[in-house]
Structures are given as structure tokens and as C-alpha cells.
Design a protein around this motif. Structure first.
Motif, PDB file in Angstrom:
ATOM      1  N   ASP A  60       0.827  -1.214   0.000  1.00  0.00           N
ATOM      2  CA  ASP A  60       0.000   0.000   0.000  1.00  0.00           C
ATOM      3  C   ASP A  60       0.856   1.258   0.000  1.00  0.00           C
ATOM      4  OD1 ASP A  60      -2.294  -1.669   0.025  1.00  0.00           O
ATOM      5  OD2 ASP A  60      -2.041  -1.903   2.177  1.00  0.00           O
ATOM      6  N   LEU A  61       1.182   1.751   1.182  1.00  0.00           N
ATOM      7  CA  LEU A  61       1.993   2.956   1.277  1.00  0.00           C
ATOM      8  C   LEU A  61       3.451   2.533   1.407  1.00  0.00           C
ATOM      9  CD1 LEU A  61       1.483   6.038   1.599  1.00  0.00           C
ATOM     10  CD2 LEU A  61       1.651   5.691   4.054  1.00  0.00           C
ATOM     11  N   GLY A  62       4.303   2.914   0.458  1.00  0.00           N
ATOM     12  CA  GLY A  62       5.717   2.520   0.536  1.00  0.00           C
ATOM     13  C   GLY A  62       6.434   3.259   1.652  1.00  0.00           C
ATOM     14  N   GLY A  63       7.663   2.824   1.916  1.00  0.00           N
ATOM     15  CA  GLY A  63       8.451   3.410   2.999  1.00  0.00           C
ATOM     16  C   GLY A  63       8.717   4.894   2.839  1.00  0.00           C
ATOM     17  N   ILE A  64       8.925   5.327   1.588  1.00  0.00           N
ATOM     18  CA  ILE A  64       9.205   6.755   1.362  1.00  0.00           C
ATOM     19  C   ILE A  64       7.994   7.600   1.751  1.00  0.00           C
ATOM     20  CG2 ILE A  64       9.567   8.510  -0.441  1.00  0.00           C
ATOM     21  CD1 ILE A  64      11.577   6.584  -1.722  1.00  0.00           C
ATOM     22  N   GLN A  65       6.816   7.221   1.253  1.00  0.00           N
ATOM     23  CA  GLN A  65       5.593   7.971   1.580  1.00  0.00           C
ATOM     24  C   GLN A  65       5.305   7.906   3.077  1.00  0.00           C
ATOM     25  OE1 GLN A  65       5.843   6.735  -1.634  1.00  0.00           O
ATOM     26  NE2 GLN A  65       5.764   8.897  -2.155  1.00  0.00           N
ATOM     27  N   ALA A  66       5.512   6.729   3.650  1.00  0.00           N
ATOM     28  CA  ALA A  66       5.233   6.560   5.082  1.00  0.00           C
ATOM     29  C   ALA A  66       6.150   7.458   5.913  1.00  0.00           C
ATOM     30  CB  ALA A  66       5.426   5.099   5.476  1.00  0.00           C
ATOM     31  N   THR A  67       7.431   7.500   5.553  1.00  0.00           N
ATOM     32  CA  THR A  67       8.382   8.341   6.290  1.00  0.00           C
ATOM     33  C   THR A  67       8.027   9.813   6.124  1.00  0.00           C
ATOM     34  OG1 THR A  67      10.110   6.682   5.977  1.00  0.00           O
ATOM     35  CG2 THR A  67      10.838   8.899   6.582  1.00  0.00           C
ATOM     36  N   LYS A  68       7.688  10.206   4.902  1.00  0.00           N
ATOM     37  CA  LYS A  68       7.297  11.609   4.674  1.00  0.00           C
ATOM     38  C   LYS A  68       6.073  11.985   5.504  1.00  0.00           C
ATOM     39  CE  LYS A  68       9.219  12.524   0.122  1.00  0.00           C
ATOM     40  NZ  LYS A  68       9.004  12.518  -1.323  1.00  0.00           N
ATOM     41  N   ALA A  69       5.115  11.059   5.593  1.00  0.00           N
ATOM     42  CA  ALA A  69       3.898  11.330   6.381  1.00  0.00           C
ATOM     43  C   ALA A  69       4.257  11.589   7.846  1.00  0.00           C
ATOM     44  CB  ALA A  69       2.916  10.165   6.258  1.00  0.00           C
ATOM     45  N   ILE A  70       5.182  10.789   8.377  1.00  0.00           N
ATOM     46  CA  ILE A  70       5.614  10.971   9.776  1.00  0.00           C
ATOM     47  C   ILE A  70       6.340  12.301   9.923  1.00  0.00           C
ATOM     48  CG2 ILE A  70       7.184  10.101  11.571  1.00  0.00           C
ATOM     49  CD1 ILE A  70       6.604   7.246  10.303  1.00  0.00           C
ATOM     50  N   LYS A  71       7.250  12.589   8.990  1.00  0.00           N
ATOM     51  CA  LYS A  71       8.063  13.805   9.098  1.00  0.00           C
ATOM     52  C   LYS A  71       7.260  15.085   8.837  1.00  0.00           C
ATOM     53  CE  LYS A  71      11.839  11.987  10.439  1.00  0.00           C
ATOM     54  NZ  LYS A  71      12.273  12.292  11.812  1.00  0.00           N
ATOM     55  N   ASN A  72       6.109  14.945   8.168  1.00  0.00           N
ATOM     56  CA  ASN A  72       5.255  16.119   7.928  1.00  0.00           C
ATOM     57  C   ASN A  72       4.230  16.321   9.035  1.00  0.00           C
ATOM     58  OD1 ASN A  72       6.482  16.889   5.536  1.00  0.00           O
ATOM     59  ND2 ASN A  72       5.246  15.486   4.320  1.00  0.00           N
ATOM     60  N   ASN A  73       4.213  15.422  10.000  1.00  0.00           N
ATOM     61  CA  ASN A  73       3.248  15.527  11.090  1.00  0.00           C
ATOM     62  C   ASN A  73       3.930  16.200  12.288  1.00  0.00           C
ATOM     63  OD1 ASN A  73       1.841  14.838  13.547  1.00  0.00           O
ATOM     64  ND2 ASN A  73       0.659  13.382  12.340  1.00  0.00           N
ATOM     65  N   PRO A  74       3.428  17.371  12.698  1.00  0.00           N
ATOM     66  CA  PRO A  74       4.096  18.126  13.771  1.00  0.00           C
ATOM     67  C   PRO A  74       4.232  17.338  15.079  1.00  0.00           C
ATOM     68  CG  PRO A  74       2.096  19.264  13.003  1.00  0.00           C
ATOM     69  CD  PRO A  74       2.254  18.042  12.160  1.00  0.00           C
ATOM     70  N   ASP A  75       3.308  16.414  15.336  1.00  0.00           N
ATOM     71  CA  ASP A  75       3.363  15.645  16.585  1.00  0.00           C
ATOM     72  C   ASP A  75       4.325  14.460  16.511  1.00  0.00           C
ATOM     73  OD1 ASP A  75       1.403  17.318  17.630  1.00  0.00           O
ATOM     74  OD2 ASP A  75      -0.209  16.043  16.853  1.00  0.00           O
ATOM     75  N   LEU A  76       4.729  14.088  15.297  1.00  0.00           N
ATOM     76  CA  LEU A  76       5.536  12.871  15.131  1.00  0.00           C
ATOM     77  C   LEU A  76       6.924  13.131  14.567  1.00  0.00           C
ATOM     78  CD1 LEU A  76       2.787  10.632  13.446  1.00  0.00           C
ATOM     79  CD2 LEU A  76       3.267  10.861  15.898  1.00  0.00           C
ATOM     80  N   LYS A  77       7.127  14.326  13.998  1.00  0.00           N
ATOM     81  CA  LYS A  77       8.347  14.551  13.217  1.00  0.00           C
ATOM     82  C   LYS A  77       9.630  14.482  14.032  1.00  0.00           C
ATOM     83  CE  LYS A  77       8.201  19.571  13.377  1.00  0.00           C
ATOM     84  NZ  LYS A  77       7.835  20.768  12.653  1.00  0.00           N
ATOM     85  N   HIS A  78       9.526  14.583  15.371  1.00  0.00           N
ATOM     86  CA  HIS A  78      10.720  14.505  16.225  1.00  0.00           C
ATOM     87  C   HIS A  78      11.238  13.067  16.356  1.00  0.00           C
ATOM     88  CE1 HIS A  78       7.431  13.324  18.858  1.00  0.00           C
ATOM     89  NE2 HIS A  78       8.328  12.705  19.598  1.00  0.00           N
ATOM     90  N   ILE A  79      10.429  12.091  15.981  1.00  0.00           N
ATOM     91  CA  ILE A  79      10.819  10.682  16.167  1.00  0.00           C
ATOM     92  C   ILE A  79      11.825  10.293  15.077  1.00  0.00           C
ATOM     93  CG2 ILE A  79      10.015   8.279  16.282  1.00  0.00           C
ATOM     94  CD1 ILE A  79       7.184   9.448  16.957  1.00  0.00           C
ATOM     95  N   PRO A  80      13.007   9.814  15.458  1.00  0.00           N
ATOM     96  CA  PRO A  80      13.973   9.413  14.437  1.00  0.00           C
ATOM     97  C   PRO A  80      13.453   8.230  13.622  1.00  0.00           C
ATOM     98  CG  PRO A  80      14.969   9.365  16.647  1.00  0.00           C
ATOM     99  CD  PRO A  80      13.520   9.626  16.816  1.00  0.00           C
ATOM    100  N   VAL A  81      13.579   8.333  12.311  1.00  0.00           N
ATOM    101  CA  VAL A  81      13.196   7.236  11.423  1.00  0.00           C
ATOM    102  C   VAL A  81      14.472   6.685  10.782  1.00  0.00           C
ATOM    103  CG1 VAL A  81      11.914   6.552   9.354  1.00  0.00           C
ATOM    104  CG2 VAL A  81      10.925   8.247  10.919  1.00  0.00           C
ATOM    105  N   ILE A  82      14.698   5.404  10.981  1.00  0.00           N
ATOM    106  CA  ILE A  82      15.845   4.720  10.376  1.00  0.00           C
ATOM    107  C   ILE A  82      15.309   3.919   9.201  1.00  0.00           C
ATOM    108  CG2 ILE A  82      17.805   3.170  10.744  1.00  0.00           C
ATOM    109  CD1 ILE A  82      17.658   5.657  12.685  1.00  0.00           C
ATOM    110  N   TYR A  83      15.778   4.270   8.029  1.00  0.00           N
ATOM    111  CA  TYR A  83      15.335   3.589   6.820  1.00  0.00           C
ATOM    112  C   TYR A  83      16.139   2.309   6.704  1.00  0.00           C
ATOM    113  CZ  TYR A  83      12.660   4.150   2.554  1.00  0.00           C
ATOM    114  OH  TYR A  83      11.720   4.013   1.574  1.00  0.00           O
ATOM    115  N   PHE A  84      15.459   1.165   6.528  1.00  0.00           N
ATOM    116  CA  PHE A  84      16.286  -0.023   6.336  1.00  0.00           C
ATOM    117  C   PHE A  84      15.752  -0.891   5.214  1.00  0.00           C
ATOM    118  CE2 PHE A  84      13.316  -2.097   8.912  1.00  0.00           C
ATOM    119  CZ  PHE A  84      13.734  -3.244   9.567  1.00  0.00           C
ATOM    120  N   SER A  85      16.703  -1.268   4.365  1.00  0.00           N
ATOM    121  CA  SER A  85      16.328  -1.907   3.112  1.00  0.00           C
ATOM    122  C   SER A  85      17.525  -2.628   2.525  1.00  0.00           C
ATOM    123  CB  SER A  85      15.859  -0.813   2.143  1.00  0.00           C
ATOM    124  OG  SER A  85      15.720  -1.321   0.840  1.00  0.00           O
TER     125      SER A  85
END
Length: 121
Positions: A60-85
Motif C-alpha cells: 500500500d503505502l511505501g516506505g518513502i511515503q510513510a516516512t514523509k507522512a511521519i516527518k510532515n506531522n508536527p506531533d511525530l516529526k521529532h521521532i527518528p526514522v531509520i530507513y532499512f532496506s
């Protein structure tokens, strides 16, 4: 005793999720896993992890879109996202997604634990 740090791992591969669960629980972390990035913001907000591991290939939602959604959310953007692939282009993908860091698969356990410690200061 301090509350255990919380890790959220998104990956469509059950074996990877089981492995991460085993490693992180063994290291004293609390862990939640998901095989899909559906409704990513609500999934993350409901758990409020200290760090997120994001696979590139998610249904459904790939990792790139999912990460962008988190980083564009003011309540969530502080959470470090480690991309792994396992993708050869992982650093470019992590950049595009706006991830804080990345880890190539297959990863070794030490590298996995190191990257967590680095982002959980």
C-alpha cells in the motif's frame, strides 16, 4: 528504573520482524511491529515510539511515503526514522524519504544495536 525505550519496526517480512523483536527485547527495549504502513500516522501516534525502523517495500503505502507522512506531522516529526532496506540505493532513498539515518539489509546485530543507541540519547 527508567521506562523501556520503545521501538516501532515496519517491515512486510515476518522473519525480519521476528528477528528484530528478539534482538530488541533481549536488549531491554519495548517493541511493536507492523507489516503495513496503512494509516501510518495513527499507528505511530497510538504507540509514540522513541525510534522507528522503516522498510522501503511496504504494501500500500511505501516506505518513502510513510516516512514523509511521519516527518510532515508536527506531533511525530521529532521521532527518528531509520530507513532499512536491501536496496543498493538506500542512502538516496533515505534522503528522499527524509529519514534520519539508514541501515542496509542484511544487517548485523551489532550495527542494529549501535544505530538505536546513537538515536536514543
Amino acid at each position: 528504573m527508567a521506562e523501556a525505550k520503545k521501538i516501532f519496526v515496519f517491515d512486510d517480512n515476518r522473519d525480519i520482524l521476528d528477528l528484530c523483536t528478539f534482538i530488541f527485547e533481549d536488549a531491554g527495549y519495548e517493541i511493536k511491529t507492523s507489516e503495513s504502513a496503512n494509516d501510518i500516522e495513527n499507528q505511530v501516534a497510538a504507540y509514540m515510539p522513541d525510534i522507528i525502523f522503516m522498510d522501503n517495500w511496504l504494501p500500500d503505502l511505501g516506505g518513502i511515503q510513510a516516512t514523509k507522512a511521519i516527518k510532515n506531522n508536527p506531533d511525530l516529526k521529532h521521532i527518528p526514522v531509520i530507513y532499512f532496506s536491501a536496496n543498493n540505493d538506500i542512502s538516496a532513498l533515505a534522503d528522499e524519504a527524509g529519514a534520519d539515518s539508514y541501515l542496509s539489509k542484511p544487517f548485523d546485530i551489532e550495527a542494529l544495536e549501535e544505530i538505536v543507541k546513537k538515536h536514543l540519547i
